[in-house]
Design a protein around this motif. Structure first.
Motif, PDB file in Angstrom:
ATOM      1  N   SER A 407       1.160  71.894 -19.510  1.00  0.00           N
ATOM      2  CA  SER A 407       0.156  73.596 -19.057  1.00  0.00           C
ATOM      3  C   SER A 407      -1.427  73.257 -19.775  1.00  0.00           C
ATOM      4  N   GLU A 408      -0.858  72.224 -20.594  1.00  0.00           N
ATOM      5  CA  GLU A 408      -2.517  71.566 -21.202  1.00  0.00           C
ATOM      6  C   GLU A 408      -2.804  70.408 -20.423  1.00  0.00           C
ATOM      7  N   TYR A 409      -1.764  70.174 -19.982  1.00  0.00           N
ATOM      8  CA  TYR A 409      -2.264  68.565 -19.059  1.00  0.00           C
ATOM      9  C   TYR A 409      -3.949  68.490 -17.766  1.00  0.00           C
ATOM     10  N   MET A 410      -4.794  68.300 -17.662  1.00  0.00           N
ATOM     11  CA  MET A 410      -5.796  68.877 -16.171  1.00  0.00           C
ATOM     12  C   MET A 410      -5.753  67.312 -16.299  1.00  0.00           C
ATOM     13  N   ILE A 411      -5.309  66.856 -14.524  1.00  0.00           N
ATOM     14  CA  ILE A 411      -6.063  65.966 -14.030  1.00  0.00           C
ATOM     15  C   ILE A 411      -6.298  66.127 -12.527  1.00  0.00           C
ATOM     16  N   LEU A 412      -8.210  65.922 -12.398  1.00  0.00           N
ATOM     17  CA  LEU A 412      -8.384  66.313 -11.113  1.00  0.00           C
ATOM     18  C   LEU A 412      -8.935  65.287 -10.530  1.00  0.00           C
ATOM     19  N   GLY A 413      -9.189  65.064  -9.442  1.00  0.00           N
ATOM     20  CA  GLY A 413      -9.662  64.119  -8.613  1.00  0.00           C
ATOM     21  C   GLY A 413      -8.579  63.451  -7.704  1.00  0.00           C
ATOM     22  N   VAL A 414      -7.123  63.939  -7.886  1.00  0.00           N
ATOM     23  CA  VAL A 414      -5.645  63.058  -7.409  1.00  0.00           C
ATOM     24  C   VAL A 414      -4.984  63.936  -7.284  1.00  0.00           C
ATOM     25  N   ILE A 415      -3.738  64.286  -6.415  1.00  0.00           N
ATOM     26  CA  ILE A 415      -2.134  64.982  -5.936  1.00  0.00           C
ATOM     27  C   ILE A 415      -2.100  64.656  -7.169  1.00  0.00           C
ATOM     28  N   THR A 416      -1.086  65.501  -8.144  1.00  0.00           N
ATOM     29  CA  THR A 416      -0.238  64.726  -9.467  1.00  0.00           C
ATOM     30  C   THR A 416       0.626  65.956  -9.410  1.00  0.00           C
ATOM     31  N   ASN A 417       2.086  64.898  -9.692  1.00  0.00           N
ATOM     32  CA  ASN A 417       3.305  65.510  -9.521  1.00  0.00           C
ATOM     33  C   ASN A 417       3.156  66.987 -11.185  1.00  0.00           C
ATOM     34  N   ILE A 418       2.211  67.285 -11.746  1.00  0.00           N
ATOM     35  CA  ILE A 418       2.480  67.919 -12.695  1.00  0.00           C
ATOM     36  C   ILE A 418       3.060  69.350 -12.213  1.00  0.00           C
ATOM     37  N   PRO A 419       2.706  69.999 -10.891  1.00  0.00           N
ATOM     38  CA  PRO A 419       2.897  71.049 -10.565  1.00  0.00           C
ATOM     39  C   PRO A 419       4.862  71.145 -10.325  1.00  0.00           C
ATOM     40  N   PHE A 420       5.359  70.217 -10.232  1.00  0.00           N
ATOM     41  CA  PHE A 420       6.539  70.185 -10.313  1.00  0.00           C
ATOM     42  C   PHE A 420       7.521  70.079 -10.656  1.00  0.00           C
ATOM     43  N   HIS A 421       7.005  69.703 -11.715  1.00  0.00           N
ATOM     44  CA  HIS A 421       7.115  69.244 -13.259  1.00  0.00           C
ATOM     45  C   HIS A 421       7.540  70.549 -14.149  1.00  0.00           C
ATOM     46  N   LYS A 422       6.228  71.425 -13.946  1.00  0.00           N
ATOM     47  CA  LYS A 422       6.330  72.954 -13.723  1.00  0.00           C
ATOM     48  C   LYS A 422       7.720  73.616 -13.705  1.00  0.00           C
ATOM     49  N   ALA A 423       7.209  73.439 -12.560  1.00  0.00           N
ATOM     50  CA  ALA A 423       8.629  74.167 -12.088  1.00  0.00           C
ATOM     51  C   ALA A 423       9.913  73.454 -12.092  1.00  0.00           C
ATOM     52  N   VAL A 424      10.102  72.217 -12.211  1.00  0.00           N
ATOM     53  CA  VAL A 424      11.819  72.290 -13.062  1.00  0.00           C
ATOM     54  C   VAL A 424      11.782  72.257 -14.485  1.00  0.00           C
ATOM     55  N   VAL A 425      11.015  72.400 -15.167  1.00  0.00           N
ATOM     56  CA  VAL A 425      11.344  72.888 -16.003  1.00  0.00           C
ATOM     57  C   VAL A 425      11.437  74.521 -16.649  1.00  0.00           C
ATOM     58  N   GLU A 426      11.104  74.915 -15.308  1.00  0.00           N
ATOM     59  CA  GLU A 426      11.679  76.461 -15.478  1.00  0.00           C
ATOM     60  C   GLU A 426      12.806  76.835 -15.083  1.00  0.00           C
ATOM     61  N   GLU A 427      13.304  75.421 -14.142  1.00  0.00           N
ATOM     62  CA  GLU A 427      14.857  76.332 -13.441  1.00  0.00           C
ATOM     63  C   GLU A 427      15.563  76.448 -13.884  1.00  0.00           C
ATOM     64  N   TYR A 439      19.863  66.861  -7.030  1.00  0.00           N
ATOM     65  CA  TYR A 439      19.329  67.797  -8.724  1.00  0.00           C
ATOM     66  C   TYR A 439      17.924  68.540  -7.308  1.00  0.00           C
ATOM     67  N   ILE A 440      17.142  67.461  -6.793  1.00  0.00           N
ATOM     68  CA  ILE A 440      16.180  68.066  -6.500  1.00  0.00           C
ATOM     69  C   ILE A 440      16.510  68.080  -4.788  1.00  0.00           C
ATOM     70  N   ASP A 441      16.961  67.865  -4.190  1.00  0.00           N
ATOM     71  CA  ASP A 441      17.799  68.319  -2.894  1.00  0.00           C
ATOM     72  C   ASP A 441      18.144  69.492  -2.741  1.00  0.00           C
ATOM     73  N   ASP A 442      18.996  69.575  -3.838  1.00  0.00           N
ATOM     74  CA  ASP A 442      19.542  71.755  -3.930  1.00  0.00           C
ATOM     75  C   ASP A 442      18.324  72.048  -4.541  1.00  0.00           C
ATOM     76  N   HIS A 443      17.527  72.193  -5.424  1.00  0.00           N
ATOM     77  CA  HIS A 443      16.555  73.235  -5.402  1.00  0.00           C
ATOM     78  C   HIS A 443      15.201  72.641  -4.422  1.00  0.00           C
ATOM     79  N   ALA A 444      15.313  72.437  -3.320  1.00  0.00           N
ATOM     80  CA  ALA A 444      14.163  71.900  -2.580  1.00  0.00           C
ATOM     81  C   ALA A 444      13.312  73.451  -2.626  1.00  0.00           C
ATOM     82  N   GLU A 445      13.920  74.370  -2.244  1.00  0.00           N
ATOM     83  CA  GLU A 445      13.438  75.599  -1.908  1.00  0.00           C
ATOM     84  C   GLU A 445      11.929  76.041  -3.197  1.00  0.00           C
ATOM     85  N   TYR A 446      13.249  76.028  -4.277  1.00  0.00           N
ATOM     86  CA  TYR A 446      12.503  76.868  -5.877  1.00  0.00           C
ATOM     87  C   TYR A 446      11.267  75.454  -5.840  1.00  0.00           C
TER      88      TYR A 446
END
Ligand code: ADP
Length: 448
Positions: A407-427, A439-446
């Motif tokens: 949540s502290e990490y901020m990278i602007l200008g390119v799309i990153t997979n930070i939102p993906f990681h945020k979702a995993v650590v709460e799954e 794992y990723i296929d099985d939880h694709a929707e989430y």
């Protein structure tokens, strides 16, 4: 100890190796392609030289160009990092021929592990468990149908020269098997210039668990415990953790002993990783990576061992300064690979300029990054920006810290997979440690 080392790589791993050299009092020489002139690692090295245009084949894979710089600058040794020339026996040989130390294993060890069939055969003979199948190139499809019936579907057809998750096809029946042999052969030929394929049992929900080893030039081999790397997209790792959530002391001893046996079977020295697939209490040799791996920091954190420095010291002829009994696993570490890619859109790469950059920090956080605000992510190479590593006394604390750091990490200008990681650590399944290579296929929707 060496006086000067050339780093034949780029990005975060070049930075990592430069840091190890600096701590050992070694001067560094960086090489870069035209696309990396303003990269972080070129600013950290003592000397740097351009070795050609952006295309890797003309720069980072160009042995002659790299050797010219090595000779001109008078380095004692070359560190190849991971990827590029790190597992190329010709490169290791080119170093040897010029009296420059290759910071990695012996040429023969790289060669023998470069072919998956050969590697599997050697390990089977050495008594390391392997998956059922045939360690011979597929020639007659009829014979393979028999093998498939014997070991049971599903089966996997794999390119012997494969890497990077490419050149693998799964078949659930005879019809698919014939088709998969053909398609995998043709991919293998075009991607690796070698159409050799083989068959083995396909495990449907395995975990990918690997053992880090260190071996010196005098036959001493130790392992530094395990890492779980099951969270993968297209057979490539995205999140790794150490130890594996299902690990027990007993299993670690067994897998560790198998990995040490594997290393001894090929007279290995340097750092290396023995990868296994784990299923229902059993584990099977998958392959051996004869180089430092992307995910090495999580092992460094829980063992207190600096793997890159050890690699350099081993190459310089030093004996391992500790034994297996000295290796102690403390706490838990998780690594998220922060990539410039769009996780929602099939993980397509998103190169470009980083316009704004704010890195995370605080207790239990390590960031191995190859960038800075204003840096460019070139389209020519992998999309790895940095590796965010969180440490905790236990897995829950590591997850909580990872969540905070993301949540502290901020990278602007390119799309990153930070939102993906945020979702995993709460799954919930991830939090429970309930993961497999699907794992990723099985939880694709989430995870969307
Ligand atoms: P590469 O060299 O391309 O990285 P690996 O042999 O390391 O390929 O395999 C990469 C991934 O492919 C594994 O982590 C696993 O997810 C999957 N895989 C490989 N072989 C099998 C198998 N026999 N059964 C199930 N999954 C497999």
């Amino acid at each position: 100890m060496f006086k000067k080392v050339l780093i034949a790589n780029r990005g975060e791993i070049a930075v990592r190796v430069i840091r190890a050299c600096q701590e050992l009092g070694i001067k560094t020489v960086a090489v870069y392609s035209e696309a990396d002139e303003h990269s972080l690692y070129t600013t950290l090295a003592d000397e740097c030289y351009c070795i050609g245009p952006p295309q890797a084949s003309k720069s980072y894979l160009n042995i002659e160009r790299i050797m010219t710089v090595a000779e001109k600058t008078g380095v004692d040794a070359i560190h190849p990092g991971y990827g590029f020339l790190s597992e190329n026996p010709k490169f290791a040989k080119a170093c040897e021929d010029r009296g420059i130390v290759f910071i990695g294993p012996p040429v023969e060890a790289i060669e023998s592990m470069g072919s998956k069939i050969n590697a599997k055969r050697i390990m089977k003979n050495a008594g390391v468990p392997v998956l059922p199948g045939r360690e011979d190139p597929i020639e007659d499809p009829n014979e393979v149908i028999e093998v498939a019936e014997e070991i049971g579907y599903p089966v996997i057809i794999k390119a012997s020269a494969g890497g990077g998750g490419m050149g693998m096809g799964v078949a659930y029946n005879k019809q698919e098997l014939i088709e998969t042999i053909e398609s995998t052969k043709s991919i293998a030929q075009s991607a690796f210039g070698d159409s050799t394929v083989f068959i083995e049992k396909y495990l449907e929900k395995p975990r990918h668990i690997e053992i880090q080893i260190l071996a010196d030039k005098y036959g001493n081999v130790v392992h530094l415990g395990d890492r779980e790397c099951s969270i993968q997209r297209r057979h490539q790792k995205l999140i790794e953790e150490a130890p594996a959530p299902i690990m027990t002391e007993e299993l670690r001893v067994k897998m560790g002993e198998a990995a040490v046996k594997a290393a001894k079977a090929i007279n290995y020295h340097s750092a290396g990783t023995v990868e296994f697939l784990y299923n229902n209490g059993e584990f099977y040799f998958l392959e051996m990576n004869t180089r430092v791996q992307v995910e090495h920091p999580i092992t460094e954190i829980i063992t207190g061992c600096d793997i890159v420095k050890e690699q350099i010291k081993i190459a310089a002829g030093e004996k391992l300064s500790f034994t297996q009994e000295d290796v102690e696993i403390r706490g838990h570490a998780i690594e998220c690979r922060i990539n410039a890619e769009d996780a929602v859109n099939d993980f397509i790469p998103s190169p470009g300029k980083i316009k704004h950059y704010r890195s995370p920090g605080g207790p239990g956080i390590r960031l191995d990054s190859g960038v800075y605000g204003g840096a460019e992510i070139p389209p020519y190479y992998d999309s790895l920006i940095s590796k965010l590593i969180a440490y905790g006394r236990d897995r829950n604390e590591a997850i909580a810290r990872m969540k905070r750091a993301l949540s502290e990490y901020m990278i602007l200008g390119v799309i990153t997979n930070i939102p993906f990681h945020k979702a995993v650590v709460e799954e919930p399944d991830f939090i429970k440690g309930n993961i497999s290579t699907h794992y990723i296929d099985d939880h694709a929707e989430y995870l969307k």
